[in-house]
Motif scaffolding. Structure first.
Motif, mmCIF file in Angstrom:
data_model
loop_
_atom_site.group_PDB
_atom_site.id
_atom_site.type_symbol
_atom_site.label_atom_id
_atom_site.label_comp_id
_atom_site.label_asym_id
_atom_site.label_seq_id
_atom_site.Cartn_x
_atom_site.Cartn_y
_atom_site.Cartn_z
ATOM 1 N N PRO A 323 -36.842 21.135 4.525
ATOM 2 C CA PRO A 323 -37.139 20.326 5.723
ATOM 3 C C PRO A 323 -37.341 18.855 5.415
ATOM 4 O O PRO A 323 -37.177 18.009 6.299
ATOM 5 C CB PRO A 323 -38.430 20.969 6.263
ATOM 6 N N ALA A 324 -37.667 18.525 4.162
ATOM 7 C CA ALA A 324 -37.880 17.121 3.804
ATOM 8 C C ALA A 324 -36.602 16.310 3.875
ATOM 9 O O ALA A 324 -36.653 15.078 3.993
ATOM 10 C CB ALA A 324 -38.487 17.020 2.402
ATOM 11 N N GLU A 325 -35.446 16.959 3.789
ATOM 12 C CA GLU A 325 -34.178 16.234 3.827
ATOM 13 C C GLU A 325 -33.751 15.882 5.249
ATOM 14 O O GLU A 325 -32.998 14.939 5.462
ATOM 15 C CB GLU A 325 -33.070 17.059 3.151
ATOM 16 N N ILE A 326 -34.190 16.658 6.204
ATOM 17 C CA ILE A 326 -33.726 16.480 7.578
ATOM 18 C C ILE A 326 -34.370 15.243 8.203
ATOM 19 O O ILE A 326 -35.594 15.090 8.184
ATOM 20 C CB ILE A 326 -34.011 17.738 8.409
ATOM 21 N N SER A 327 -33.534 14.366 8.704
ATOM 22 C CA SER A 327 -33.929 13.089 9.319
ATOM 23 C C SER A 327 -34.545 12.115 8.314
ATOM 24 O O SER A 327 -35.132 11.110 8.710
ATOM 25 C CB SER A 327 -34.896 13.314 10.486
ATOM 26 N N LYS A 328 -34.380 12.354 7.037
ATOM 27 C CA LYS A 328 -34.892 11.431 6.018
ATOM 28 C C LYS A 328 -34.132 10.114 6.046
ATOM 29 O O LYS A 328 -34.716 9.036 5.923
ATOM 30 C CB LYS A 328 -34.798 12.068 4.624
ATOM 31 N N ILE A 329 -32.824 10.192 6.211
ATOM 32 C CA ILE A 329 -31.978 8.992 6.222
ATOM 33 C C ILE A 329 -31.342 8.788 7.585
ATOM 34 O O ILE A 329 -31.341 7.681 8.119
ATOM 35 C CB ILE A 329 -30.906 9.091 5.118
ATOM 36 N N ARG A 330 -30.834 9.841 8.164
ATOM 37 C CA ARG A 330 -30.205 9.757 9.487
ATOM 38 C C ARG A 330 -30.917 10.749 10.418
ATOM 39 O O ARG A 330 -31.025 11.934 10.099
ATOM 40 C CB ARG A 330 -28.720 10.086 9.389
ATOM 41 N N ALA A 331 -31.431 10.267 11.534
ATOM 42 C CA ALA A 331 -32.150 11.121 12.473
ATOM 43 C C ALA A 331 -31.230 12.221 12.995
ATOM 44 O O ALA A 331 -30.079 11.965 13.360
ATOM 45 C CB ALA A 331 -32.692 10.288 13.629
ATOM 46 N N ALA A 332 -31.741 13.429 13.006
ATOM 47 C CA ALA A 332 -30.970 14.575 13.471
ATOM 48 C C ALA A 332 -31.246 14.832 14.946
ATOM 49 O O ALA A 332 -32.402 14.914 15.365
ATOM 50 C CB ALA A 332 -31.323 15.812 12.657
ATOM 51 N N ASP A 333 -30.191 14.972 15.729
ATOM 52 C CA ASP A 333 -30.341 15.353 17.127
ATOM 53 C C ASP A 333 -30.722 16.821 17.245
ATOM 54 O O ASP A 333 -31.495 17.199 18.131
ATOM 55 C CB ASP A 333 -29.040 15.084 17.881
ATOM 56 N N VAL A 334 -30.164 17.635 16.336
ATOM 57 C CA VAL A 334 -30.539 19.042 16.264
ATOM 58 C C VAL A 334 -30.873 19.367 14.807
ATOM 59 O O VAL A 334 -29.968 19.524 13.983
ATOM 60 C CB VAL A 334 -29.413 19.969 16.769
ATOM 61 N N PRO A 335 -32.157 19.448 14.467
ATOM 62 C CA PRO A 335 -32.537 19.817 13.096
ATOM 63 C C PRO A 335 -32.615 21.335 12.966
ATOM 64 O O PRO A 335 -33.167 22.018 13.838
ATOM 65 C CB PRO A 335 -33.929 19.184 12.951
ATOM 66 N N ILE A 336 -32.055 21.856 11.903
ATOM 67 C CA ILE A 336 -32.089 23.306 11.662
ATOM 68 C C ILE A 336 -32.526 23.546 10.225
ATOM 69 O O ILE A 336 -31.837 23.151 9.283
ATOM 70 C CB ILE A 336 -30.718 23.962 11.908
#
Length: 600
Positions: A323-336
């Motif tokens: 989970p630390a990688e998600i939205s770290k650099i580019r915001a995710a519209d749908v994080p999974i």
């Protein structure tokens, strides 16, 4: 798992009267046996010597004596990356342990499952600057999933088992177990299996259903989707599931440097590798997309270029087990958050359900991408100095050897050419140092891969700079009957640095000439060096000699083969997105690229 979690080891269960009593050193070896470890790479020394005594008598674990601890670490990485198993490296305290640090950092960046066991000085001497003392737990804290410091013999089975569990689950990575010498020498009941309690370590594998549905809907609505595939696909062994999703969606696929082979290069939907030295179709597909489906990828700067200018019109679905990688650099519209093997199955099913009522038309998107592929095929220019074209050499290695082989590359120009000009059809065929960019990776990694997969041909594609950092492991290969093939792409320079100096420093080649390849004053002479190690050694300087040398290497399996390919120093890696700019500024491509206009 964060390395700042306490380094205390899991406590053993209540002692059993039937539990055998053994030394801590014997417990180390016995634990490896019971975990199914069959091969380890290491180098003994004072603080780990107790472990090496029972290791000598163990018939289940093959120990391969390396010539440098960094070689042990990279060999364990190659072993793990080729097989999917946990690689194991052993070193003594102080400099033995610190020599492992580069390989540990490398494994951490590239999510390689590694178990590193180090000896430590007596617990009573810790903190006194004792001989060969180093706080290896503290040193490696930022570059391990977790580190254990073991001071009691009874804690050893629990520490080894927990380290193996952490290294191989969730997002894989390196784990260190540092064991004091008195813990190795003391006796305690050996209880197996130990009770492993890891508070806070609960990798999520099953994704949330609502997120899956949201992602499937975005894919169905997208007119310019791209599947952005990272190394997580390979680590999760999800290549088959990726193929099924790609074919269901019809979306183009780009495979990062760490994901080469995760999706077959021969597949029509594969646009190649994105990033600084990616193909024009792959780079511009991401840049022009309206939806990026990131699968086990981390939006590395080598892929995005200037992050603020990356894919400005794209929505993002980001799937990762960390989970630390998600939205770290580019915001995710749908994080999974979840394991890709499971997520992709659910995502494909949800996508098919969503498209029962129709989906966006992506034919115009494919027309644009096929135009790019036709106009900008990957290629290279002939050399102007009469020396070999390195791209041609590497391409012929791939063509003559085939996709069932394993190719391990060092770092630099030859790494990029190997990623570009060899066709990868299966996962685990391509090994390289992607995140850390470690020179010296190729030879020991190839050695480890050959130990893990002895029936496969294994090539180390190395540069003359990289080769001089770890070539001592050729002795290990010769003495242990590990017949790897080594192709030295010898441009007599630190090629990638030289290329940047040519492009961005007015051609001022400061300290990049290695004097290894041209004329009679070769320092060193790689053929003589390889022969001194007991290898078959060849030198190739003419184009009509290339194929015969490669065939000779493929036919020789009683010893390692080293081929010194003398290539042009002026050859460059193209295409190229210069550092610090957006991917739209890809050099020697963008000014010719057809524009994509949704209204056309």
């Amino acid at each position: 798992m964060s390395s700042d979690i306490a380094t205390a080891v899991p406590r053993p269960p209540a002692r059993s009267a039937s539990a055998p009593v053994m030394t801590g050193a014997e417990a180390v070896v016995r634990s490896l046996d019971l975990l199914g470890v069959s091969d380890v790479f290491g180098l003994p020394g004072g603080a780990i010597m107790p472990v090496y005594d029972p290791l000598m008598d163990d018939e289940a674990v093959r120990h391969i004596l390396v010539r440098h601890e960094q070689g042990a670490g990279h060999a364990a990485e190659g072993y793990a990356s080729a097989s999917g198993k946990v690689g194991v490296a052993i070193a003594t305290s102080g400099p033995g342990a610190t020599n492992l640090v580069t390989a540990i950092a490398d494994a951490y960046m590239d999510s390689v499952p590694l178990l590193c066991i180090t000896g430590q000085v007596f617990s009573s001497l810790m903190g006194t600057d004792a001989f060969q003392e180093a706080d290896i737990v503290g040193i490696t804290m930022p570059i391990t999933k977790h580190s254990f410091l073991v001071k009691r013999a009874e804690d050893i089975p629990g520490a080894i088992a927990a380290a193996y569990e952490i290294a191989s689950t969730g997002r894989p990575g390196p784990v260190l177990v540092d064991i004091t010498k008195d813990a190795q020498q003391a006796e305690a009941p050996f209880i197996w299996p130990p009770q492993i309690d890891l508070p806070g370590y609960r990798p999520v594998t099953k994704a949330h259903g609502k997120q899956i549905q949201a992602a499937a809907q975005l894919i169905a609505e997208a007119e310019k989707p791209v599947l952005y595939v990272g190394g997580g696909i390979i680590r999760s062994r999800a290549s088959e599931q990726l193929l099924a999703l790609a074919e269901a969606t019809g979306a183009p696929v780009v495979t990062t440097l760490m994901a080469r082979g995760a999706f077959p290069d021969s597949h029509e939907q594969n646009l190649g590798m994105p990033g600084m030295h990616g193909t024009v179709p792959a780079v511009l597909a991401l840049q022009e997309s309206d939806l990026i489906v990131a699968l086990g990828a981390r939006f590395d700067d080598r892929v995005t270029g200037k992050a603020s200018q990356f894919a400005p019109h794209a929505k993002v679905i980001h799937v990762d087990i960390d989970p630390a990688e998600i939205s770290k650099i580019r915001a995710a519209d749908v994080p999974i958050v979840g394991d890709l093997r499971e997520v992709l199955v659910d995502l494909e099913a949800a996508f098919r359900a969503n498209t029962d009522t129709g989906r966006a038309d992506i034919t115009q998107w494919w027309a644009y991408l096929k135009g790019l592929r036709s106009e900008f095929p990957l290629g290279y220019a002939p050399t102007s100095d009469g020396l070999l074209a390195p791209q041609h050499v590497i391409q012929r290695i791939g063509e003559l050897t085939g996709p069932e082989a394993i190719y391990a590359a060092g770092v630099g120009q030859h790494q990029m050419w190997a990623a570009q000009f060899i066709k990868y059809e299966r996962p685990n065929a391509w090994l390289n140092s992607g995140g850390a960019g470690t020179m010296g990776y190729a030879v020991p990694a190839a050695m480890g891969a050959k130990v893990a997969e002895p029936e496969r041909v294994v090539w180390a594609i190395d540069g003359d700079g990289c080769f001089q950092m770890t070539n001592q492991e050729l002795a290990t290969c010769v003495l242990n009957n590990i017949p790897i093939k080594v192709a030295i792409i010898n441009n007599s320079s630190l090629g990638m640095v030289r290329q940047w100096q040519t492009l961005f420093f007015n051609g001022r080649h400061s300290n990049t000439d290695l004097n290894t390849g041209h004329g009679t004053a070769r320092v060193p002479d790689f053929v003589k060096l390889a022969e001194a190690y007991g290898c078959l050694a060849l030198r190739v300087e003419k184009e009509d000699e290339i194929d015969d040398a490669i065939r000779t290497a493929l036919e020789t399996n009683d010893r390692p083969v080293v081929i010194d390919f003398v290539v042009s120093a002026d050859a460059m890696v193209w295409p190229m997105v210069p550092q610090g700019v957006g991917n739209s500024e890809i050099q020697y491509a963008r000014e010719h690229a057809p524009s994509f206009d949704q209204e056309d």
